[in-house]
Motif scaffolding. Sequence first.
Motif, PDB file in Angstrom:
ATOM      1  N   PHE A 192      -2.422   2.882  -4.838  1.00  0.00           N
ATOM      2  CA  PHE A 192      -2.224   3.724  -6.012  1.00  0.00           C
ATOM      3  C   PHE A 192      -3.445   4.588  -6.291  1.00  0.00           C
ATOM      4  O   PHE A 192      -3.324   5.732  -6.728  1.00  0.00           O
ATOM      5  CB  PHE A 192      -1.914   2.851  -7.234  1.00  0.00           C
ATOM      6  CG  PHE A 192      -1.403   3.632  -8.412  1.00  0.00           C
ATOM      7  CD1 PHE A 192      -0.077   3.992  -8.496  1.00  0.00           C
ATOM      8  CD2 PHE A 192      -2.261   4.020  -9.434  1.00  0.00           C
ATOM      9  CE1 PHE A 192       0.407   4.726  -9.573  1.00  0.00           C
ATOM     10  CE2 PHE A 192      -1.801   4.755 -10.518  1.00  0.00           C
ATOM     11  CZ  PHE A 192      -0.454   5.107 -10.584  1.00  0.00           C
ATOM     12  N   THR A 193      -4.626   4.057  -6.030  1.00  0.00           N
ATOM     13  CA  THR A 193      -5.849   4.834  -6.274  1.00  0.00           C
ATOM     14  C   THR A 193      -6.174   5.760  -5.104  1.00  0.00           C
ATOM     15  O   THR A 193      -6.649   6.876  -5.303  1.00  0.00           O
ATOM     16  CB  THR A 193      -7.037   3.898  -6.538  1.00  0.00           C
ATOM     17  OG1 THR A 193      -7.133   2.929  -5.475  1.00  0.00           O
ATOM     18  CG2 THR A 193      -6.868   3.156  -7.853  1.00  0.00           C
TER      19      THR A 193
ATOM     20  N   LEU B 191     -12.255   3.624  -8.358  1.00  0.00           N
ATOM     21  CA  LEU B 191     -11.298   2.515  -8.429  1.00  0.00           C
ATOM     22  C   LEU B 191     -10.837   2.091  -7.038  1.00  0.00           C
ATOM     23  O   LEU B 191     -10.634   0.899  -6.772  1.00  0.00           O
ATOM     24  CB  LEU B 191     -10.096   2.917  -9.283  1.00  0.00           C
ATOM     25  CG  LEU B 191     -10.364   3.090 -10.782  1.00  0.00           C
ATOM     26  CD1 LEU B 191      -9.138   3.653 -11.489  1.00  0.00           C
ATOM     27  CD2 LEU B 191     -10.773   1.754 -11.403  1.00  0.00           C
TER      28      LEU B 191
ATOM     29  N   CYS C 233     -11.009  -1.631  -5.462  1.00  0.00           N
ATOM     30  CA  CYS C 233      -9.815  -2.282  -4.907  1.00  0.00           C
ATOM     31  C   CYS C 233     -10.029  -2.643  -3.438  1.00  0.00           C
ATOM     32  O   CYS C 233      -9.544  -3.686  -2.974  1.00  0.00           O
ATOM     33  CB  CYS C 233      -8.594  -1.379  -5.053  1.00  0.00           C
ATOM     34  SG  CYS C 233      -8.126  -1.059  -6.763  1.00  0.00           S
TER      35      CYS C 233
ATOM     36  N   MET D 241      -2.899  -1.897  -5.523  1.00  0.00           N
ATOM     37  CA  MET D 241      -3.876  -1.172  -6.344  1.00  0.00           C
ATOM     38  C   MET D 241      -4.648  -0.169  -5.496  1.00  0.00           C
ATOM     39  O   MET D 241      -4.925   0.954  -5.937  1.00  0.00           O
ATOM     40  CB  MET D 241      -4.831  -2.177  -7.001  1.00  0.00           C
ATOM     41  CG  MET D 241      -4.166  -3.088  -8.023  1.00  0.00           C
ATOM     42  SD  MET D 241      -5.173  -4.564  -8.416  1.00  0.00           S
ATOM     43  CE  MET D 241      -6.695  -3.829  -8.984  1.00  0.00           C
ATOM     44  N   GLN D 242      -4.981  -0.556  -4.274  1.00  0.00           N
ATOM     45  CA  GLN D 242      -5.709   0.333  -3.374  1.00  0.00           C
ATOM     46  C   GLN D 242      -4.859   1.553  -3.028  1.00  0.00           C
ATOM     47  O   GLN D 242      -5.344   2.691  -3.000  1.00  0.00           O
ATOM     48  CB  GLN D 242      -6.092  -0.430  -2.101  1.00  0.00           C
ATOM     49  CG  GLN D 242      -7.056   0.319  -1.200  1.00  0.00           C
ATOM     50  CD  GLN D 242      -7.207  -0.331   0.163  1.00  0.00           C
ATOM     51  OE1 GLN D 242      -6.274  -0.956   0.672  1.00  0.00           O
ATOM     52  NE2 GLN D 242      -8.380  -0.188   0.765  1.00  0.00           N
TER      53      GLN D 242
ATOM     54  N   CYS E  97      -9.731  -6.332  -1.743  1.00  0.00           N
ATOM     55  CA  CYS E  97      -8.915  -6.636  -0.555  1.00  0.00           C
ATOM     56  C   CYS E  97      -9.728  -7.460   0.444  1.00  0.00           C
ATOM     57  O   CYS E  97      -9.219  -8.432   1.023  1.00  0.00           O
ATOM     58  CB  CYS E  97      -8.436  -5.348   0.112  1.00  0.00           C
ATOM     59  SG  CYS E  97      -7.120  -4.479  -0.772  1.00  0.00           S
TER      60      CYS E  97
ATOM     61  N   TYR F 115       0.840  -1.205   0.000  1.00  0.00           N
ATOM     62  CA  TYR F 115       0.000   0.000   0.000  1.00  0.00           C
ATOM     63  C   TYR F 115       0.874   1.253   0.000  1.00  0.00           C
ATOM     64  O   TYR F 115       0.653   2.192  -0.777  1.00  0.00           O
ATOM     65  CB  TYR F 115      -0.906  -0.016   1.222  1.00  0.00           C
ATOM     66  CG  TYR F 115      -1.920   1.118   1.269  1.00  0.00           C
ATOM     67  CD1 TYR F 115      -3.209   0.939   0.781  1.00  0.00           C
ATOM     68  CD2 TYR F 115      -1.595   2.364   1.800  1.00  0.00           C
ATOM     69  CE1 TYR F 115      -4.147   1.954   0.833  1.00  0.00           C
ATOM     70  CE2 TYR F 115      -2.519   3.394   1.846  1.00  0.00           C
ATOM     71  CZ  TYR F 115      -3.786   3.191   1.364  1.00  0.00           C
ATOM     72  OH  TYR F 115      -4.698   4.220   1.400  1.00  0.00           O
TER      73      TYR F 115
ATOM     74  N   VAL G  27      -1.359  -7.722  -4.033  1.00  0.00           N
ATOM     75  CA  VAL G  27      -1.659  -7.060  -5.311  1.00  0.00           C
ATOM     76  C   VAL G  27      -2.808  -6.071  -5.137  1.00  0.00           C
ATOM     77  O   VAL G  27      -2.746  -4.920  -5.597  1.00  0.00           O
ATOM     78  CB  VAL G  27      -2.008  -8.108  -6.399  1.00  0.00           C
ATOM     79  CG1 VAL G  27      -2.547  -7.412  -7.651  1.00  0.00           C
ATOM     80  CG2 VAL G  27      -0.780  -8.931  -6.748  1.00  0.00           C
ATOM     81  N   PHE G  28      -3.864  -6.491  -4.462  1.00  0.00           N
ATOM     82  CA  PHE G  28      -5.023  -5.606  -4.279  1.00  0.00           C
ATOM     83  C   PHE G  28      -4.680  -4.411  -3.380  1.00  0.00           C
ATOM     84  O   PHE G  28      -5.171  -3.304  -3.598  1.00  0.00           O
ATOM     85  CB  PHE G  28      -6.204  -6.389  -3.695  1.00  0.00           C
ATOM     86  CG  PHE G  28      -6.707  -7.489  -4.585  1.00  0.00           C
ATOM     87  CD1 PHE G  28      -6.626  -7.370  -5.974  1.00  0.00           C
ATOM     88  CD2 PHE G  28      -7.266  -8.654  -4.060  1.00  0.00           C
ATOM     89  CE1 PHE G  28      -7.081  -8.382  -6.810  1.00  0.00           C
ATOM     90  CE2 PHE G  28      -7.731  -9.656  -4.888  1.00  0.00           C
ATOM     91  CZ  PHE G  28      -7.630  -9.524  -6.260  1.00  0.00           C
TER      92      PHE G  28
ATOM     93  N   THR H  11     -10.609   8.087  -9.462  1.00  0.00           N
ATOM     94  CA  THR H  11      -9.689   7.364  -8.583  1.00  0.00           C
ATOM     95  C   THR H  11     -10.413   6.860  -7.339  1.00  0.00           C
ATOM     96  O   THR H  11     -10.073   5.797  -6.804  1.00  0.00           O
ATOM     97  CB  THR H  11      -8.482   8.264  -8.199  1.00  0.00           C
ATOM     98  OG1 THR H  11      -7.410   7.451  -7.745  1.00  0.00           O
ATOM     99  CG2 THR H  11      -8.827   9.271  -7.131  1.00  0.00           C
TER     100      THR H  11
ATOM    101  N   ALA I  60       2.793   1.990  -3.437  1.00  0.00           N
ATOM    102  CA  ALA I  60       1.942   2.547  -4.482  1.00  0.00           C
ATOM    103  C   ALA I  60       1.503   3.962  -4.132  1.00  0.00           C
ATOM    104  O   ALA I  60       1.456   4.839  -5.001  1.00  0.00           O
ATOM    105  CB  ALA I  60       0.729   1.647  -4.698  1.00  0.00           C
TER     106      ALA I  60
END
Length: 533
Positions: free
Chosen positions: A127-128, A101, A105, A124-125, A109, A71, A120-121, A98, A74
């Motif tokens: 980054f958004t 998204l 995400c 992504m969480q 999770c 987390y 991975v999730f 964002t 990202a």
Amino acid sequence: MSKNAPTLALAPMLAAHDAKVDLRTWLAVAAGLLGAFMAVLDIQITNASLQDILGTLSATQEEGSWISTAYLCAEIVVIPLTGLLARVLSIRAYMMGTTALFLVCSTLCGSAWNLQSMIVFRMMQGFTGGALIPMAMTLVLAKLPPSKRAIGLAMFGLTATMAPTLGPTLGGYLTDLYGWPSIFYINWVPGLLLMGGIAWGLDPEPRHWALLRNADWIGITFMAVGLASLTIFLEEGNTHDWFASDFIRNFAIAALVGIVGWFVITLLRDEPFVNVRLYAHRNFFVAALLAATTGMALYGSSYLLPLYLGQIAGYTPMQIGEVIMWAGLPQLFIMPFVAKLSTRVDNRLLCSIGLGLFGISCVMNAHMDTSYGYDQLLWSQIVRALGQPLIMLTLSNFAMQGISPKDTPSASSLFNMTRNLGGSVGLALLATMLTNREHLHSARLGESVSMLAAITRIRLDALTAGFSANGIDAAGASRKAMGVVDLLTRKQAYMMAYNDAFLVMAAVLFGCIFILWLADGVKSPSGGGNAAH
């Protein structure tokens, strides 16, 4: 048209000096602040639930550290990119997109089926969600007139100080009642409110896709590699014994190459995606440096106290939350007064008082013993709550003093990036210090807890007799007695290590007071931090 024209044309249009703020604008700003709070909260919210998450995903404690690291990596990468992406998509479209998204995400999770999918999730969480932090500050500066900007920055400061404090509390509460997936699903409530507030509060604007074609992708690549590698180095270094590990050494090299390359490339360009030249402004540099240092103390205290309460005092996540919340709740009541004071008093004085109070609270925590709990920690938490708002608001004022409208997104991104990096550095240093000081104190206490010492023999004999009375054979009772003494020794060593860590944080905060006075004096009687005095 000059080379800088696109940037100037797409810079946020600042509100007029005493412009009236309508309900739509206030709603948009409030929605942005809610987003920042949600993003910062999600950094800490997994801490109280980590054991439950690891149990479900069949992962070890060491493997589970990547849930937070992913987390943070990202998030720190996207923060410098927010200015560019907001110019491409518009603030309205970018924040709504964002956030949507981020909610998807978050749901993923909560539905993760193994550790790899969770990592991975979470990435992504991050980054958004990471974009929501600087965008909230940009909204405050772009949409509120100078006369209202102090209260806007005060509210933004609350997101930075209260979210780390309330994260473990909310995480523990939700996990106890509904299970750990609920800490991710709960994001839908503030997320939908945010999207509704932005949709109604901001007017649609055109997209500028051409900016993507002309963006400094080489600089962006160096930045992403450098900041992500630095975060991994800081978050995983203590676990892997720092430079004794090839894994950590490689990330240290990548971080150095990436960050140096980013700065060199950016300084050579006339129109960088984020203006790192702002660090050359004295007030901005001092504010960013102090934001990093106070971020270290803010996240450090939010890390140490829950760890102590769980490890030494044996508190449950809910009980830990009841103690920690006193560092957050009082801020709701004093922040309006802090905003008012910032318009009348030299902000260097206010920030000095805040740093002093925060440092005093750390000194109060540096004399703990193994019996400390809610009653003993209450006042130190309240003193911390009185100090933190004075710091966060005034540092924002210092950072934004003299910043031109076109550099507002860059200033917001760099200021928040530096603060978050300071938090990562602080946690890495404190985790390493705890380990080293515990070993040192264990060794010293071990020298005193000797079979040659009469008090040790008396304690062992009493424990052995107690175990024997419960039906344990002599050899087993002796072993258990030795184990109890060893456990008590290590517990005391950890207690001493916690006290050392709080003393170091106090010394750093007191030292920041001297650095602060290198900045120019700032008030915001009508300029929200843009008027120097």
